[in-house]
Motif scaffolding. Structure first.
Motif, mmCIF file in Angstrom:
data_model
loop_
_atom_site.group_PDB
_atom_site.id
_atom_site.type_symbol
_atom_site.label_atom_id
_atom_site.label_comp_id
_atom_site.label_asym_id
_atom_site.label_seq_id
_atom_site.Cartn_x
_atom_site.Cartn_y
_atom_site.Cartn_z
ATOM 1 N N ASP A 57 57.945 -4.871 102.775
ATOM 2 C CA ASP A 57 58.726 -6.189 103.277
ATOM 3 C C ASP A 57 58.492 -6.045 104.889
ATOM 4 O O ASP A 57 58.904 -5.316 105.477
ATOM 5 C CB ASP A 57 60.148 -6.011 103.008
ATOM 6 N N VAL A 58 57.473 -7.212 105.237
ATOM 7 C CA VAL A 58 57.199 -7.042 106.603
ATOM 8 C C VAL A 58 58.279 -7.539 107.633
ATOM 9 O O VAL A 58 57.957 -7.430 108.991
ATOM 10 C CB VAL A 58 55.990 -8.311 107.041
ATOM 11 N N ASP A 59 59.557 -7.889 106.978
ATOM 12 C CA ASP A 59 60.677 -8.213 107.849
ATOM 13 C C ASP A 59 61.277 -6.837 108.383
ATOM 14 O O ASP A 59 62.224 -6.955 108.911
ATOM 15 C CB ASP A 59 61.630 -8.807 106.909
ATOM 16 N N ASN A 60 60.778 -5.669 107.916
ATOM 17 C CA ASN A 60 61.502 -4.557 108.075
ATOM 18 C C ASN A 60 60.358 -3.235 108.374
ATOM 19 O O ASN A 60 59.677 -3.133 107.854
ATOM 20 C CB ASN A 60 62.286 -3.843 106.762
ATOM 21 N N MET A 61 60.483 -2.831 109.742
ATOM 22 C CA MET A 61 59.510 -1.982 110.189
ATOM 23 C C MET A 61 59.621 -0.834 109.281
ATOM 24 O O MET A 61 58.392 0.139 109.207
ATOM 25 C CB MET A 61 59.968 -1.643 111.891
ATOM 26 N N GLU A 62 60.605 -0.391 109.135
ATOM 27 C CA GLU A 62 60.518 0.874 108.358
ATOM 28 C C GLU A 62 59.735 0.764 106.793
ATOM 29 O O GLU A 62 59.055 1.768 106.427
ATOM 30 C CB GLU A 62 62.223 1.339 107.738
#
Length: 214
Positions: A28-33
């Motif tokens: 999910d590119v919305d989350n760096m992790e």
């Protein structure tokens, strides 16, 4: 297309794995992790990531006066900040290897504009400045950063448009038809190739002439 050309390819997904005979990684590119975890999984299985195609995109169309701040921010976060997260994670190994290809999928709407798409157009236009800045930062290490700018293309996302919307979009295209995904893929494959090693900071339109001069 890249796999057919002999590349080891991994694809990412947000909800359901795609029906492809390729390594599929949740990201999910919305989350760096999750971006970091996705890269780590690919690196373990296939080795260093040398070519990255940043293709994640969402729309939340609405006229400006009806558009909520959340509608604007969420589209920018996925389409533009998401590209930042992916490129940042990709760049360090590329710098060490002194080779890399960063390819960002923008849109003809980015420079032409469209009713009800101020958020989408802003996010996709931002990719141009982002890629050109990366060209200046990373170019000396043989890393290119380019933008492919598709026009109206037959995809799952555009399939949700009404017949009236689709006809309106076709009417603005000199070639009079939508693009096929394979036509966009061909542009990506070229920019990923050794033959395109001296092209960086470029915007390559694949839009049937809809955005000429932009």
């Amino acid at each position: 297309m890249l796999a057919r050309q002999g590349h080891r390819v991994a694809v990412t997904y947000r909800n359901e794995p795609p029906a492809l005979d390729l390594m599929a990684v949740h990201c999910d590119v919305d989350n760096m992790e999750t971006v970091d975890a996705g890269f780590a999984a690919v690196e373990r299985e296939l080795g260093p990531v040398e070519i990255v195609v940043v293709n994640a995109g969402v729309t939340r169309d609405q006229l400006l006066l009806r558009m909520s701040e959340q509608d604007f921010a969420s589209v920018v976060d996925t389409n533009l900040t998401g590209a930042f997260r992916v490129a940042k994670r990709a760049a360090k190994p590329m710098l060490k290897a002194r080779w890399g290809r960063l390819i960002f999928i923008s849109s003809a709407v980015a420079l032409r504009g469209e009713h009800g798409q101020a958020n989408y157009a802003a996010s996709k236009a931002g990719l141009v400045g982002f890629a050109r800045s990366l060209t200046r930062e990373l170019g000396s290490r043989n890393i290119t950063a380019n933008v492919v700018s598709p026009g109206y293309t037959e995809t799952d996302m555009t399939a949700k448009l009404t017949a009236e919307q689709r006809e309106h979009m076709r009417s603005q295209i000199p070639l009079g038809r939508a693009a096929q995904p394979e036509e966009i893929a061909a542009a990506v494959a070229f920019l990923a190739s050794d033959q395109a090693g001296y092209i960086s900071g470029a915007v390559l339109p694949v839009d049937g002439g809809a955005g000429m001069g932009h």
